[in-house]
Design an enzyme around this catalytic site. Sequence first.
Site, PDB file in Angstrom:
ATOM      1  N   ASP A   1      65.610  -2.756  29.201  1.00  0.00           N
ATOM      2  CA  ASP A   1      64.288  -1.930  29.206  1.00  0.00           C
ATOM      3  C   ASP A   1      64.533  -0.469  28.651  1.00  0.00           C
ATOM      4  O   ASP A   1      63.625  -0.259  28.028  1.00  0.00           O
ATOM      5  CB  ASP A   1      63.759  -2.058  30.540  1.00  0.00           C
ATOM      6  CG  ASP A   1      62.653  -3.099  30.788  1.00  0.00           C
ATOM      7  OD1 ASP A   1      62.687  -4.066  29.953  1.00  0.00           O
ATOM      8  OD2 ASP A   1      62.166  -3.286  32.009  1.00  0.00           O
TER       9      ASP A   1
ATOM     10  N   ASP B   1      67.176   4.293  31.036  1.00  0.00           N
ATOM     11  CA  ASP B   1      67.867   3.657  32.009  1.00  0.00           C
ATOM     12  C   ASP B   1      69.204   3.076  30.889  1.00  0.00           C
ATOM     13  O   ASP B   1      68.680   2.483  30.044  1.00  0.00           O
ATOM     14  CB  ASP B   1      67.394   2.772  32.852  1.00  0.00           C
ATOM     15  CG  ASP B   1      66.593   3.207  34.023  1.00  0.00           C
ATOM     16  OD1 ASP B   1      66.804   4.343  34.192  1.00  0.00           O
ATOM     17  OD2 ASP B   1      65.601   2.793  34.629  1.00  0.00           O
TER      18      ASP B   1
ATOM     19  N   GLU C   1      62.248   8.093  31.206  1.00  0.00           N
ATOM     20  CA  GLU C   1      61.325   6.944  31.694  1.00  0.00           C
ATOM     21  C   GLU C   1      61.246   6.734  33.092  1.00  0.00           C
ATOM     22  O   GLU C   1      61.939   6.810  33.978  1.00  0.00           O
ATOM     23  CB  GLU C   1      62.589   5.730  31.256  1.00  0.00           C
ATOM     24  CG  GLU C   1      62.240   4.208  31.724  1.00  0.00           C
ATOM     25  CD  GLU C   1      63.324   3.303  31.401  1.00  0.00           C
ATOM     26  OE1 GLU C   1      64.202   3.486  30.936  1.00  0.00           O
ATOM     27  OE2 GLU C   1      63.081   2.029  31.980  1.00  0.00           O
TER      28      GLU C   1
ATOM     29  N   ASP D   1      69.746  -0.242  30.615  1.00  0.00           N
ATOM     30  CA  ASP D   1      69.532  -1.427  30.678  1.00  0.00           C
ATOM     31  C   ASP D   1      68.657  -1.875  29.447  1.00  0.00           C
ATOM     32  O   ASP D   1      68.286  -0.938  28.643  1.00  0.00           O
ATOM     33  CB  ASP D   1      68.749  -1.791  32.218  1.00  0.00           C
ATOM     34  CG  ASP D   1      67.583  -1.232  32.414  1.00  0.00           C
ATOM     35  OD1 ASP D   1      66.997  -0.608  31.276  1.00  0.00           O
ATOM     36  OD2 ASP D   1      67.134  -1.230  33.376  1.00  0.00           O
TER      37      ASP D   1
END
Length: 657
Positions: free
Chosen positions: A515, A511, A438, A513
Site C-alpha cells: 500500500d 509504509d 501516509e 508495504d
Amino acid sequence: MASKGYSAENIQVLEGLEAVRMRPGMYIGTTSSRGLHHLLWEIVDNAIDEASNGFASEVQVTLHKDGSASVFDNGRGMPVDEHPTMGVPGVQVIFTVLHAGGKFNNENYSYSGGLHGVGASVVNALSKWLTVDVFLNWSHYRMEFTSQYDPAAGKVEAGKPSGPLQVIGNTRKKGTLVRFLPDDTIFEDVRFNGEQVARRLQELAYLNKGVRIVFTDERTPEKDSRVFCYDGGITDYVQYLNAGKNALHNDVIYLSGSRDQIICQAAIQYTDGYSDSVFSYVNSINTPEGGSHEAGFKAAFTKCLNDYARRIGLLKDKDSNLAGEDFREGLTCVLTTMVKNPQFEGQTKGRLGNSEVRPAVEAVITQQMTDWLDNLKNQETATAIVTKAIRAAQAREAARKARDNSRKAAALEAAPLVGKLAACTGRKWEDNELFIVEGDSAGGSAKQGRDRRFQAILPLRGKPLNVEKKRLDQVLANEEFRSLITALGTNIDDKFSLENLKYGKVIILSDADQDGAHIRAILLTFFFRYMKELITAGHVYIGMPPLYKVQKGSKTIYAYDDRELAKATKAAGKGYTLQRYKGLGEMNPEQLWETTMDPSQRKLMRVSIEDAALVDRLTTILMGDKVEPRRDYISEHADFNRPDDFELPPDQNREGA
Ligand code: 1YM
C-alpha cells in the site's frame, strides 16, 4: 634533443592525470555513484561512436566479478602507431594525455556527445588499473596502466604505463577492448548498478539503429546477459514507450532529414492518453529540459497541423489556432539531433543552447511533416490527430474554468486545510520541509515528533486519486491533491511556478508495504505529470523509515535494509530483541523523529529523473489501465517496496553522515 623533448612531455603527461585525481569533480562532476558510472559511459561512448560511424557493428559491455568493467567494439581498433609529436603509440596518448580525444578528432568524430568531454585519460586517471587490447592489422596489442603509490616519488602516480605497448600475438579479430577497475579511494561506492547500466545501454541501442549491444553482468549468479539491438531505431523506441498504452494509430510516424549539417530524426505516435511525452536527445544525450531542437520541433509540428486542420476544414476561418499543447496531448515522441559542438545549459545541463539548431530542425520537420500530411494513405490518422487536439482544446478550456473555481474554493476552504496541514514556523523556504505522511496515525506521531521550526506535516487520508487516469480538472477536484497543491504554493501544470515553492524539501513518508509503495507511486506520478520541475530541481525526496529495530539492553540500533540488519545483529551478539516495523504507525513520536525525521540521523533518497523516457513508460505501466504489462512488471520485480524498484534512479543521499 629528441629524447629531451620526449621526457619533458612525459612529465607534463603525468602531472595532467594527477590533476584529475586532485579534483575529480572538475572532470566527472561528482565522485558519487553517478560519477562512477560516468567513467563507464566515457568508454562506451567511444565504442558507440565507432559503431555509429559505421566501423563497428557490435559493442559488448561486461561488469566483472572483480569490480572492473570492460567495453569491446569490433571496429578499427585504436591507433597503435607512433604519435607524430609525442613519440609514443597512439593508444598511450589517448589514455595518458588529457583531452587527447581532440587530437584525433576529424570529420568522423565531430558529432561526439561532449557533455563533459573528458575522454579516456580521465577514466585511466581514476582507475586502480586499466588495460587496453587492440586488435588491428592481424595483431593483438596490449597496454596496461596503473595508479599506485610510488614511495620514491612520495605520491600516487596516476594512470602510468606499466610497460611499453606489447604485441601478444596474431589474431583475426578487429577492434578495441578496454577494461578498468575504478579506484575505491576516489569513489564513494565502486559498485556498478547493473540495472542502471542495462537501461542506458538499451537507450543507446534504440538511438543507434542496428548496433548490437551485448550487456553481461558476471556478478549475478546467473551471469545475466542481455542483447539490445533495434533495426527500427527510435521507431522501435516509441513503440516500447507506448507498450502500456492504447495507440491511436499503428504506424509510427517517422521524420528525418538534415539541414546545415544538423541531422534530425523524430518518431511519433499518439495514444488515447493525456500526457505529453516528448523525449529529446542531442548526440545520444538526453535533454530533459528541452532547448532549441525541441523548440524547433514543436513550432514546426504545431504549425503544420494547424495549417492542415484549416485545409481540411476542421478549423474554420472564425476559429483560432489550436495551441501546441493541444497537439501534444497523448503524444509520444522521440526527437534526436546530431549537432557539432553542442552547448548544454541549465542547472543540470539538460537543455540544448545552440540557437542555430532551432531553424534547422524547424525546416526539416516542416518539410517532412508536410509531405506526411499530403500523403493520401495518412489521411485517416491525420484527421484523428486533429480531432483529438480539438477535444483537448475544449478540455483545456474546461480545466481552466475548474482551476479558477478551485482557486476561489481553496481560498474559501482555507480553514479546513489548516486543520490538516501542520505548518512550520520558520520563514526561510529553503530550510523548510514538508512531510507528506501516509495515514492519520502516523501523521499524528509526525506532528508530535517533528521540529516545528522547519518541519511541516501533511497527513494523507487513505489512497490519493490515481492521476494517471485522470484529467487536470478531475485532479483539481480531488481534495487530497488540492491541499497538497495549496500547501506547496506552486500551483500546477502550465501554471506551475517554482518561485512560489514554500519548502526546500518535499518528503514522502509511506509504509514499507504494498500500500505504501502504491501511495508513493501515485504521488510521484502526480509530481512527474504536473510538477516535473519540482523533481528536476531536486526538491522531492523519499523518507526511509527503518525496517528493523535491534535492541540489546539499553542499546538500540535501527536497520534500514537487510544488509544493515545482518551487521546490526552481528554487532549485538547474543540475546538481542528484534522488531520489524511494518508501518510508520508502529513508531511513537520520539522513534519517528530519531529514525526518520532528524536530519542528523535519517536517510533520505532524492528522486531524480535520469532517464525520463523510461520513467514515463513505467509510470504508465504501473499506473495506467492495462493490467497485463503491470502484472508482468511487478512479478519480475518482486520486492516492490524499495523506491529504486520503481526505477526513478534516486541519488542516495545519506544526509548528515
Ligand atoms: C572500447 C572503447 O575506444 N574504440 C575506438 C576508438 C578510436 C578508434 C576506433 C579510432 C578512431 C580513429 C581512427 C579516428 C579512437 N578513439 C580516440 C579517442 N572503444 C574505442 N575505435 N582509428 C581508430 O578518429 O580517426 C582516438 S581514436 F581519443 F577518442 F579516444
